[in-house]
Design a protein around this motif. Structure first.
Motif, PDB file in Angstrom:
ATOM      1  N   ARG A   1       5.012  37.136 -31.702  1.00 33.01           N
ATOM      2  CA  ARG A   1       4.583  36.204 -31.736  1.00 33.01           C
ATOM      3  C   ARG A   1       5.064  35.607 -30.799  1.00 33.01           C
ATOM      4  N   TRP A   2       6.081  35.741 -29.936  1.00 37.02           N
ATOM      5  CA  TRP A   2       6.386  34.871 -28.743  1.00 37.02           C
ATOM      6  C   TRP A   2       5.228  35.649 -27.785  1.00 37.02           C
ATOM      7  N   HIS A   3       5.180  36.632 -27.156  1.00 40.90           N
ATOM      8  CA  HIS A   3       4.348  37.148 -26.315  1.00 40.90           C
ATOM      9  C   HIS A   3       3.062  37.011 -27.082  1.00 40.90           C
ATOM     10  N   SER A   4       2.613  36.902 -28.059  1.00 41.87           N
ATOM     11  CA  SER A   4       1.318  35.886 -28.569  1.00 41.87           C
ATOM     12  C   SER A   4       1.176  34.158 -27.480  1.00 41.87           C
ATOM     13  N   LEU A   5       2.162  33.903 -27.673  1.00 39.91           N
ATOM     14  CA  LEU A   5       2.291  32.505 -27.816  1.00 39.91           C
ATOM     15  C   LEU A   5       1.919  32.454 -26.087  1.00 39.91           C
ATOM     16  N   LEU A   6       3.198  33.145 -25.312  1.00 43.57           N
ATOM     17  CA  LEU A   6       2.777  32.987 -24.207  1.00 43.57           C
ATOM     18  C   LEU A   6       1.479  33.425 -23.337  1.00 43.57           C
ATOM     19  N   THR A   7       1.153  34.625 -24.144  1.00 45.12           N
ATOM     20  CA  THR A   7      -0.661  34.716 -23.508  1.00 45.12           C
ATOM     21  C   THR A   7      -1.871  33.205 -23.554  1.00 45.12           C
ATOM     22  N   LYS A   8      -1.164  32.633 -24.825  1.00 45.11           N
ATOM     23  CA  LYS A   8      -2.228  32.018 -25.196  1.00 45.11           C
ATOM     24  C   LYS A   8      -1.981  30.810 -23.734  1.00 45.11           C
ATOM     25  N   TYR A   9      -0.787  30.341 -23.982  1.00 41.73           N
ATOM     26  CA  TYR A   9      -0.603  29.123 -22.779  1.00 41.73           C
ATOM     27  C   TYR A   9      -0.730  29.160 -21.434  1.00 41.73           C
ATOM     28  N   PHE A  10       0.492  30.606 -21.389  1.00 45.33           N
ATOM     29  CA  PHE A  10       0.675  31.275 -19.864  1.00 45.33           C
ATOM     30  C   PHE A  10       0.069  32.040 -19.350  1.00 45.33           C
ATOM     31  N   GLY A  11      -1.318  32.699 -20.215  1.00 48.61           N
ATOM     32  CA  GLY A  11      -1.525  33.724 -19.782  1.00 48.61           C
ATOM     33  C   GLY A  11      -1.171  35.147 -19.219  1.00 48.61           C
ATOM     34  N   LEU A  12      -0.241  35.436 -20.255  1.00 49.53           N
ATOM     35  CA  LEU A  12       0.893  36.757 -19.570  1.00 49.53           C
ATOM     36  C   LEU A  12       0.022  37.747 -20.360  1.00 49.53           C
ATOM     37  N   MET A  13       0.065  38.365 -19.371  1.00 58.27           N
ATOM     38  CA  MET A  13      -0.878  40.070 -19.769  1.00 58.27           C
ATOM     39  C   MET A  13      -0.148  41.254 -19.805  1.00 58.27           C
ATOM     40  N   GLU A  14      -0.523  42.035 -20.808  1.00 56.30           N
ATOM     41  CA  GLU A  14      -0.573  43.555 -20.569  1.00 56.30           C
ATOM     42  C   GLU A  14      -0.244  44.156 -19.351  1.00 56.30           C
ATOM     43  N   ALA A  15       0.845  44.790 -19.481  1.00 51.98           N
ATOM     44  CA  ALA A  15       1.030  45.460 -18.373  1.00 51.98           C
ATOM     45  C   ALA A  15      -0.445  46.073 -17.627  1.00 51.98           C
ATOM     46  N   GLU A  16      -0.904  46.609 -18.771  1.00 53.46           N
ATOM     47  CA  GLU A  16      -2.620  47.999 -18.462  1.00 53.46           C
ATOM     48  C   GLU A  16      -3.436  46.860 -17.663  1.00 53.46           C
ATOM     49  N   GLU A  17      -3.676  45.392 -18.327  1.00 55.51           N
ATOM     50  CA  GLU A  17      -4.343  44.452 -17.388  1.00 55.51           C
ATOM     51  C   GLU A  17      -3.686  44.281 -15.647  1.00 55.51           C
ATOM     52  N   GLU A  18      -2.760  44.420 -15.280  1.00 53.17           N
ATOM     53  CA  GLU A  18      -2.479  44.180 -14.239  1.00 53.17           C
ATOM     54  C   GLU A  18      -3.179  45.144 -13.117  1.00 53.17           C
ATOM     55  N   SER A  19      -3.792  43.808 -12.333  1.00 58.53           N
ATOM     56  CA  SER A  19      -4.324  44.626 -10.966  1.00 58.53           C
ATOM     57  C   SER A  19      -3.713  44.619  -9.854  1.00 58.53           C
ATOM     58  N   GLU A  20      -3.584  45.050  -8.724  1.00 55.87           N
ATOM     59  CA  GLU A  20      -3.169  44.735  -7.415  1.00 55.87           C
ATOM     60  C   GLU A  20      -3.303  43.184  -6.811  1.00 55.87           C
ATOM     61  N   PRO A  21      -1.674  43.009  -6.496  1.00 55.96           N
ATOM     62  CA  PRO A  21      -1.842  41.603  -6.119  1.00 55.96           C
ATOM     63  C   PRO A  21      -2.592  41.193  -5.145  1.00 55.96           C
ATOM     64  N   ALA A  22      -3.252  40.265  -4.664  1.00 57.94           N
ATOM     65  CA  ALA A  22      -3.904  39.756  -2.634  1.00 57.94           C
ATOM     66  C   ALA A  22      -3.327  39.543  -2.338  1.00 57.94           C
ATOM     67  N   ALA A  23      -1.614  38.469  -2.907  1.00 55.32           N
ATOM     68  CA  ALA A  23      -1.446  37.725  -1.665  1.00 55.32           C
ATOM     69  C   ALA A  23       0.636  38.070  -2.466  1.00 55.32           C
ATOM     70  N   GLU A  24       1.521  36.781  -2.022  1.00 51.22           N
ATOM     71  CA  GLU A  24       2.817  37.248  -1.928  1.00 51.22           C
ATOM     72  C   GLU A  24       2.563  36.020  -3.782  1.00 51.22           C
ATOM     73  N   ALA A  25       2.174  35.168  -3.506  1.00 52.49           N
ATOM     74  CA  ALA A  25       2.708  34.508  -4.772  1.00 52.49           C
ATOM     75  C   ALA A  25       1.948  34.766  -6.625  1.00 52.49           C
ATOM     76  N   ASP A  26       0.776  36.148  -6.164  1.00 50.09           N
ATOM     77  CA  ASP A  26       0.358  37.073  -6.865  1.00 50.09           C
ATOM     78  C   ASP A  26       1.160  38.192  -7.579  1.00 50.09           C
ATOM     79  N   PHE A  27       2.265  38.568  -6.590  1.00 49.27           N
ATOM     80  CA  PHE A  27       3.346  39.785  -6.710  1.00 49.27           C
ATOM     81  C   PHE A  27       4.123  38.919  -7.042  1.00 49.27           C
ATOM     82  N   GLN A  28       5.117  37.715  -7.024  1.00 42.22           N
ATOM     83  CA  GLN A  28       5.873  37.257  -7.473  1.00 42.22           C
ATOM     84  C   GLN A  28       5.493  36.667  -9.366  1.00 42.22           C
TER      85      GLN A  28
END
Length: 296
Positions: free
Chosen positions: A195-222
């Motif tokens: 449930r908390w994962h769903s809430l954080l996905t809705k409000y903060f865009g928490l992604m699944e590990a497989e959805e992530e791509s290589e970050p383009a900048a240091e801010a994206d990396f963090q």
């Protein structure tokens, strides 16, 4: 001296405090780089590097100094982590005004994604957010549903600009309130984590590990590392379902908060051609043209 004596094997520079140390080092690194010394040929070390990491993270990017490091740093000082932590406190503390405003005005919070007031959400989001703190102060909101209901505007076709701002704030808050208040009073560890994962996905865009791509900048990396640490925390809590029964809503939130406070994330990527930041033990066996020892 106020700069390195390049003819000497060792130069001692006196500084006022930690920030002054890091700022002096940053200026010297830039001076050396202007003379042709690659950033990767410069190291920054300390017996205990952790107290310096937040200052380095603030100063080095401002001077465009790339950093490579295998150090880990606390996750909580980062704005995304702090915003998520604040969200976990709202339900337990009955939605106090100031933390609610901090959460929904966070640059990582996504009100227009779910807000039901599409017509209002079509306006400039940044200009609306600046008014929310003032609106809640003028309405004398403290905490709790009864207090926040003072924001609710009548359903009319023609609303004033102030009412339109209030309508968006009410739509955002009421969605957040009902979603958090909808968490069951008692549930299993895995279901709470889901449930908390769903809430954080809705409000903060928490992604699944497989959805992530290589970050383009240091801010994206963090941000990617923060999201990974939060997922790891929720996965750890979900695993308790195999050894423990249902838990109360408040106890799960408390356990989640402890995990957030303790979480560590990589300070920087360790495979970039930047200035190496490390503690003394990590520096063993490495070779640099110039090494800055902090706090010596």
């Amino acid at each position: 001296p106020d700069k390195i004596d390049e003819k000497s094997a060792c130069t001692i520079i006196s500084c006022y405090n930690t920030r002054d140390e890091v700022l002096t080092v940053a200026k010297e690194i830039l001076r050396l780089n202007d003379k042709g010394v690659a950033f990767s040929k410069i190291g920054v070390a300390a017996r205990e590097i952790e107290p310096y990491l937040s200052v380095i993270n603030d100063i080095f990017p401002k001077h465009a100094i790339p950093v490579t490091s295998r150090c880990e740093t606390a996750m909580m000082p980062y704005p995304l982590a702090l915003s998520i932590f604040l969200m976990t406190t709202l339900l337990v503390e009955d939605f106090p005004r100031a933390p609610c405003i901090d959460v929904i005005t966070s640059p990582f919070f996504r009100p227009v994604v779910f807000c039901k007031a599409e017509a209002v959400a079509s306006e400039h989001e940044s200009s609306l957010r600046r008014k929310w703190d003032l609106l809640t102060r003028e309405a004398k909101i403290t905490k709790g549903w009864a207090s926040w209901r003072q924001l609710k505007t009548p359903d009319q076709e023609a609303l004033s600009d102030s009412d339109r701002h209030t309508a968006l704030l009410w739509a955002v808050f009421s969605d957040l309130y009902h979603d958090l208040n909808g968490l069951p009073l008692k549930e299993t560890w895995p279901n709470y984590a889901k449930r908390w994962h769903s809430l954080l996905t809705k409000y903060f865009g928490l992604m699944e590990a497989e959805e992530e791509s290589e970050p383009a900048a240091e801010a994206d990396f963090q941000q990617r590392n923060i999201q990974a640490a939060i997922r790891k925390n929720l996965d750890r809590l979900a695993s308790f379902g195999g050894i423990a029964g249902p838990i109360s809503r408040e106890d799960f939130i408390a356990a989640f908060q402890r995990g957030l406070k303790r979480a560590l994330i990589p300070f920087s990527a360790h495979n970039t051609a930047g200035t190496s930041v490390m503690n003394i033990m990590q520096a063993r066996g490495l070779s640099f043209r110039y090494v800055f020892l902090l706090g010596m």
